[in-house]
Scaffold this motif. Structure first.
Motif, PDB file in Angstrom:
ATOM      1  N   ARG A  37       0.847  -1.193   0.000  1.00 21.41           N
ATOM      2  CA  ARG A  37       0.000   0.000   0.000  1.00 21.41           C
ATOM      3  C   ARG A  37       0.879   1.238   0.000  1.00 21.41           C
ATOM      4  NH1 ARG A  37      -1.567   1.907   5.015  1.00 21.41           N
ATOM      5  NH2 ARG A  37      -1.365  -0.217   5.774  1.00 21.41           N
ATOM      6  N   GLU A  38       0.585   2.178  -0.881  1.00 24.31           N
ATOM      7  CA  GLU A  38       1.278   3.459  -0.969  1.00 24.31           C
ATOM      8  C   GLU A  38       2.794   3.307  -1.096  1.00 24.31           C
ATOM      9  OE1 GLU A  38       0.001   5.714   2.397  1.00 24.31           O
ATOM     10  OE2 GLU A  38      -2.099   5.626   1.825  1.00 24.31           O
ATOM     11  N   GLY A  39       3.212   2.307  -1.867  1.00 31.05           N
ATOM     12  CA  GLY A  39       4.632   2.115  -2.113  1.00 31.05           C
ATOM     13  C   GLY A  39       5.394   1.468  -0.970  1.00 31.05           C
TER      14      GLY A  39
END
Length: 133
Positions: A37-39
């Motif tokens: 999630r989110e990198g």
């Protein structure tokens, strides 16, 4: 139809693996990735590793994320994962249901009283004004 559910069906996880290699101590840890999630690659409660810092390869069952780092960096990713899990647990346990508004507050009561009093005064003045003959 009535088959027994596998353990993975109760705890869905990806087929991707995170392989953390501690270059200083020459140790490695292989864990199944919970989510990306989110990198950030997450292994719940154990690791939170930036995806850009990993080498990604494709294996037979899924992707393999290799994270090669010194011991200090590995400890930092473990600390971040524990901190995030602690924050999530704190937010879940600190939930308080919303407080319903009071049925009537003093301002509304006073306004209703003034309106009622105005109707009574208007009624009295209109009845007394029509009897002058």
């Amino acid at each position: 139809m009535f088959r027994k559910k596998k353990e993975d069906e109760f705890f869905p996880e990806t087929e991707d693996l995170l392989i953390v290699f501690d270059e200083d101590n020459k140790k490695s840890d292989i864990q199944r990735i919970s989510e990306i999630r989110e990198g950030i690659v997450y292994v719940t409660g154990k690791y939170a590793v930036p995806a850009d810092d990993c080498q990604v390869t494709t294996g037979a069952e899924g992707r393999n994320f290799f994270y090669r780092a010194p011991s200090q960096s590995v400890l930092e990713t473990q600390r971040l994962a524990a901190l995030e899990q602690s924050i999530v647990l704190t937010q879940v346990t600190a939930y308080r249901p919303p407080i319903p508004p009071a049925a009537i507050d003093w301002t509304k009561g006073l306004l209703f009283g003034l309106v009622f009093l105005a109707f009574i005064i208007m009624g009295i003045t209109s009845c007394s004004g029509g009897t002058n003959v």
